[in-house]
Design an enzyme around this catalytic site. Structure first.
Site, PDB file in Angstrom:
ATOM      1  N   GLU A  44       3.880  -5.185  -8.946  1.00 35.78           N
ATOM      2  CA  GLU A  44       3.241  -4.034  -8.282  1.00 35.78           C
ATOM      3  C   GLU A  44       1.873  -4.472  -7.973  1.00 35.78           C
ATOM      4  OE1 GLU A  44       3.387  -0.312 -10.214  1.00 35.78           O
ATOM      5  OE2 GLU A  44       1.996   0.406  -8.848  1.00 35.78           O
ATOM      6  N   ASP A  83       4.053   6.481 -10.756  1.00 36.36           N
ATOM      7  CA  ASP A  83       4.087   5.677  -9.606  1.00 36.36           C
ATOM      8  C   ASP A  83       4.888   4.305  -9.810  1.00 36.36           C
ATOM      9  OD1 ASP A  83       3.102   7.334  -7.610  1.00 36.36           O
ATOM     10  OD2 ASP A  83       1.334   6.240  -7.140  1.00 36.36           O
ATOM     11  N   ASP A  94       3.261  -0.589 -13.181  1.00 38.90           N
ATOM     12  CA  ASP A  94       2.589   0.191 -13.933  1.00 38.90           C
ATOM     13  C   ASP A  94       3.536   1.084 -14.743  1.00 38.90           C
ATOM     14  OD1 ASP A  94       0.297  -0.967 -12.904  1.00 38.90           O
ATOM     15  OD2 ASP A  94      -0.235   0.464 -11.546  1.00 38.90           O
ATOM     16  N   ASP A  99       3.450   4.154 -15.173  1.00 39.51           N
ATOM     17  CA  ASP A  99       3.247   5.713 -14.930  1.00 39.51           C
ATOM     18  C   ASP A  99       4.295   6.078 -13.797  1.00 39.51           C
ATOM     19  OD1 ASP A  99       2.621   4.069 -12.614  1.00 39.51           O
ATOM     20  OD2 ASP A  99       0.410   4.906 -12.767  1.00 39.51           O
TER      21      ASP A  99
END
Ligand code: 0RA
Length: 650
Positions: free
Chosen positions: A433, A515, A511, A513
Site C-alpha cells: 500500500e 483503511d 497498514d 488500520d
C-alpha cells in the site's frame, strides 16, 4: 497385548471388525480426508449425515449439535435411534455393530436416499475409531441404551439405563489427540455448514450450541437454523446484498425415475455468477451432470425465447452460453439413489441420466414461466445482451493491453522492483500500500526472492466496475503483468492462464488500520473475481505487520494483539509502575524502518502470513458483495472482525 487377548470373550467376527477400525486409525486421511482442522470437523459432518439420513427417511425433525467446553461434541437427533436388538449371527447388539464395524450402517440399510451413499459415508464407526472417548445413547422401544468406547473399542457392555417415551440418538465424542493436529472446533465452520443444511432440508430444525461461549439470552451461545422455504430462501440469502432483477426467485421441484430435482434461481444486476450444487446434501464443488443439465436448459430456453421474440435481432455478434451466467445465482440440489462421484476431489456428479432429468424438469417449468411472465423474461434477455456486449468490449480492452506488452518488450511495469530469482516456486511478490511503504519494503527485502510492487492508494473497486474498465486501470494492469498471468476466452468463457505465473506467493501488505483492511479487501475482491484460481491454489497471502513495539532500554518486543502487549509490558517492567517501558503503536507500515519491516513482516523466519482460502466460495461471494455493495453496517462489522482468513505460518 493383541486385540484378541484384550477382549478374550470376543468372537471371530469381531476381530475383523477391530482390524477394520485399526485401519482407520492407521490411515485416517483415507477416511476423513486429513487430520488437520478439516478432518476434525469432518467427524461432525459424519455424525450429522447419519441424523440427516433419518430425516430423509421421514423420521427426524430436529438435530442439536453441542460444542462442549472441552471441545468434545454431542449430536442429538429425534430419529428412530440406532437399532439395539441382538444380531443373531454375531450375538451382539446392533448398536455395538454399527459403532464398531466399518460400513456396518449399510447392513441395516434403508430404501431411501442416503447422504452416506455419497462423499462422506464412512460411517459413525470411523468417528468412533478416531475418538479417545465416544458415548452413544439411544432412545428406542421405550428404553434408554448406552455404550462407551475408546479408540473404537467398547469400554462397557450395552446397558439399559432407564425408560423413555422418545426415540433418537445422542453421539458424544472427543477426538483423539494422537490423531488430530488440532482439537479446537471453529464455531463459524460448523454454523456455516449447518445453516446450509437447514436450507437443503426444509422443515428440519438444526440447533447449534457453543458451551465455550456465553449467550445473550441463553446460557451459552446458541443459534437455531430452520428454513421453511428451503432453496428459495437459500438463493434469497445468497443475494441478500445484491440488487435484484427478479422480485422472487424461480423455483423448480420435480421427480423423475427416483431422482428428485430441486432448483431455485434468480438474477441480480452484478457481473458474476454464483451456482451452488448439491447431491444428497453434499456440496459438489465441481458441479457435474446435474449442473450441466441445468445450464443446458436455461441456455436453450432463454435462447429460443430471445430468438422467437426478436430480442436478439440487433446484435452484431452471437450470444454464448456464458452470457446467461452474468448475475445468475442458483442452487441446484438433486437426490439420487446411487450417486457416482468423479474428479480428483470426488466433487463432481457423474450419473449421466441426471443431466437429461434436470434439463427436462427445469425446461418444463421455465417454458411455462417465460410464457406467463413476458416482462421478467425481457428483463433477463436484456441482461444477457448487456453481458454479451460487455464481453465484447472486455475482449477488446484485454487484447489492447496484451498487444501493448508485446510491443514494449518485457512488459514488466516500471514500478515493479523484481527479484533476482526467476524460479516462481521460490519467488514472492509483495503488493504494498503506497509508494512510501513500497520504498521501505524495497530497502528491507531480500532481493534474491522478494519482489515489490507498490500500489497507489485505493485500487479500483472491481465489484462495481464493468469488465473492460478493469483492463484500463493502471494498478490492475500492473498486477496482471507483474504476476505474468492473463485471461483468455474460449467459447465465451474466461480462463485464467497461469502458465507464466512468476511468483508462487503473492503477499498483500497494508497498514494495520481500517483503511488498510479496506485496501486488502479491494485487492482480494479483484483476486476473487478475476484471478480466483490463484486463491484456490493457495498462492495469495496477507502480511501481518505488528501493532505495537514494547521497549525498555535496549530490550524490545513486537506485539500483534492486546494480550501480547500486556504480556510484554509485564515481562519487561521491573515493578508496578515502571512508566521506563515505552509502547509504540504502529498505525502504518511507514512508521517502521526497513530493518523493522523486514524482521517483523517480511522475514520468512519470523513473520506471520495468513493464507487466503476460499473454503466456501458462496460465503466469500456473499461477503465480498456485502463489503463492496451499498450496505454499510455489515461491511464495517466485517472489516473490524476480519476473521475470514486462516492463520498459517509460511
Ligand atoms: C442403522 C440403522 C438405522 C438407523 C441408524 C443406523 C441410525 C444411525 C445414527 C447415527 C446418528 N443418529 C442415527 N440414527 C439412526 C435404521 C433404524 C430402523 O430401521 O429403525
Amino acid at each position: 497385548m493383541s486385540e484378541k487377548e484384550n477382549k478374550s470373550n470376543y468372537g471371530a467376527d469381531n476381530i475383523t471388525a477391530l482390524e477394520g477400525l485399526e485401519a482407520v486409525r492407521k490411515r485416517p486421511s483415507m477416511y476423513i480426508g486429513s487430520t488437520d482442522v478439516g478432518g476434525l470437523h469432518h467427524l461432525v459432518w459424519e455424525v450429522i449425515d447419519n441424523s440427516i439420513d433419518e430425516h430423509l427417511a421421514g423420521h427426524c425433525s430436529e438435530i442439536t449439535t453441542v460444542i462442549h467446553k472441552d471441545n468434545s461434541i454431542s449430536i442429538t437427533d429425534n430419529g428412530r435411534g440406532i437399532p439395539t436388538g441382538m444380531h443373531t449371527k454375531l450375538k451382539k447388539s446392533a448398536l455395538e455393530i454399527v459403532m464398531t464395524v466399518l460400513h456396518a450402517g449399510g447392513k441395516f440399510d434403508k430404501d431411501t436416499y442416503k447422504v452416506s451413499g455419497g462423499l462422506h459415508g464412512v460411517g459413525v464407526s470411523c468417528v468412533n475409531a478416531l475418538s479417545i472417548m465416544l458415548k452413544a445413547e439411544v432412545h428406542r422401544n421405550g428404553e434408554i441404551f448406552t455404550q462407551e468406547y475408546s479408540k473404537g473399542k467398547p469400554q462397557t457392555e450395552v446397558a439399559v439405563i432407564g425408560k423413555t417415551d422418545k426415540t433418537g440418538t445422542t453421539i458424544h465424542f472427543k477426538p483423539d489427540a494422537e490423531i488430530f493436529e488440532t482439537l479446537v472446533y471453529n464455531y463459524d465452520t460448523l454454523a456455516t455448514r449447518i445453516k446450509e443444511l437447514s436450507f437443503l432440508n426444509k422443515g428440519l430444525k438444526l440447533v447449534l450450541i457453543d458451551e465455550r461461549e456465553k449467550g445473550e439470552e441463553t446460557e451459552f451461545r446458541t443459534e437455531i437454523f430452520y428454513s421453511e422455504g428451503g432453496l428459495l430462501e437459500f438463493v434469497t440469502y445468497l443475494d441478500e446484498a445484491k440488487t435484484k432483477l427478479l422480485e422472487t426467485p424461480i423455483y423448480i421441484v420435480g421427480k423423475e425415475d427416483d431422482v428428485e430435482v430441486e432448483v431455485a434461481m434468480t438474477y441480480n444486476t452484478s457481473y458474476s455468477e454464483n451456482v451452488l450444487s448439491f447431491v444428497n446434501n453434499i456440496k459438489t464443488r465441481e458441479g457435474g451432470t446435474h449442473v450441466n443439465g441445468f445450464r443446458r436448459a436455461i441456455t436453450r430456453l432463454f435462447k429460443n425465447y430471445g430468438d422467437k421474440s426478436n430480442l436478439f435481432s440487433k446484435l452484431k455478434f452471437t450470444i454464448s452460453g456464458e452470457d446467461f451466467k452474468e448475475g445468475l445465482t442458483a442452487v441446484v440440489s438433486v437426490k439420487v439413489p446411487e450417486p457416482q462421484f468423479k474428479g480428483q476431489t470426488k466433487g463432481e456428479l457423474g450419473n449421466s441420466e441426471v443431466n437429461g432429468i434436470v434439463s427436462r424438469q427445469v425446461g418444463d417449468v421455465l417454458t411455462y414461466f417465460l410464457e406467463e411472465n413476458p416482462k421478467i423474461a425481457k428483463r433477463i434477455i436484456d441482461k444477457v445482451i448487456l453481458a454479451a456486449t460487455a464481453r465484447h468490449a472486455a475482449r477488446k480492452a484485454r487484447d489492447m493491453v496484451q498487444r501493448k506488452n508485446i510491443l514494449t518488450g518485457s512488459g514488466l511495469p516500471g514500478k515493479l522492483s523484481d527479484c533476482t530469482s526467476k524460479d516462481p516456486v521460490k519467488s514472492e511478490i509483495f503488493l504494498v500500500e503506497g509508494d512510501s511503504a513500497g520504498g521501505t519494503a524495497k530497502q528491507g527485502r531480500d532481493r534474491m526472492f522478494q519482489a515489490i510492487l507498490p500500489l497507489r492508494g485505493k485500487i479500483l473497486n472491481v465489484e462495481k466496475a464493468m469488465e473492460h474498465r478493469i483492463y484500463e486501470n493502471e494498478e490492475i494492469k500492473n498486477m496482471f503483468t507483474a504476476l505474468g498471468v492473463n485471461i483468455e476466452e474460449r467459447d465465451g468463457e474466461r480462463i485464467l492462464n497461469m502458465e507464466k505465473l512468476r511468483y508462487h506467493k503473492t503477499v498483500i501488505m497494508c497498514d494495520a488500520d481500517i483503511d488498510g483492511s479496506h485496501i486488502v479487501t479491494l485487492i482480494l475482491t479483484f483476486f476473487f473475481r478475476y484471478l480466483r484460481p490463484m486463491i484456490e491454489q493457495g498462492y495469495i497471502y496477507i502480511a501481518a505487520p505488528p501493532l505495537y513495539q514494547v521497549k525498555k532500554g535496549k530490550r524490545f518486543q513486537y506485539c500483534w494483539n492486546e494480550e501480547e502487549r500486556l504480556a510484554a509490558i509485564e515481562a519487561l517492567s521491573s515493578g508496578e509502575n515502571d512508566s521506563g517501558v515505552k509502547v509504540q503503536r504502529y498505525k502504518g507500515l511507514g512508521e517502521m524502518n526497513a530493518e523493522q519491516l523486514w524482521e517483523t513482516t517480511m522475514d520468512p523466519d519470523s513473520r506471520i502470513l495468513r493464507r487466503v482460502d476460499i473454503d466456501d466460495a458462496a460465503d466469500a461471494d456473499r461477503v465480498f458483495s456485502m463489503l463492496m455493495g451499498d450496505e454499510v453496517p455489515p461491511r464495517r462489522a466485517f472489516i473490524e472482525n476480519n476473521a475470514k482468513y486462516a492463520n498459517v505460518d509460511a
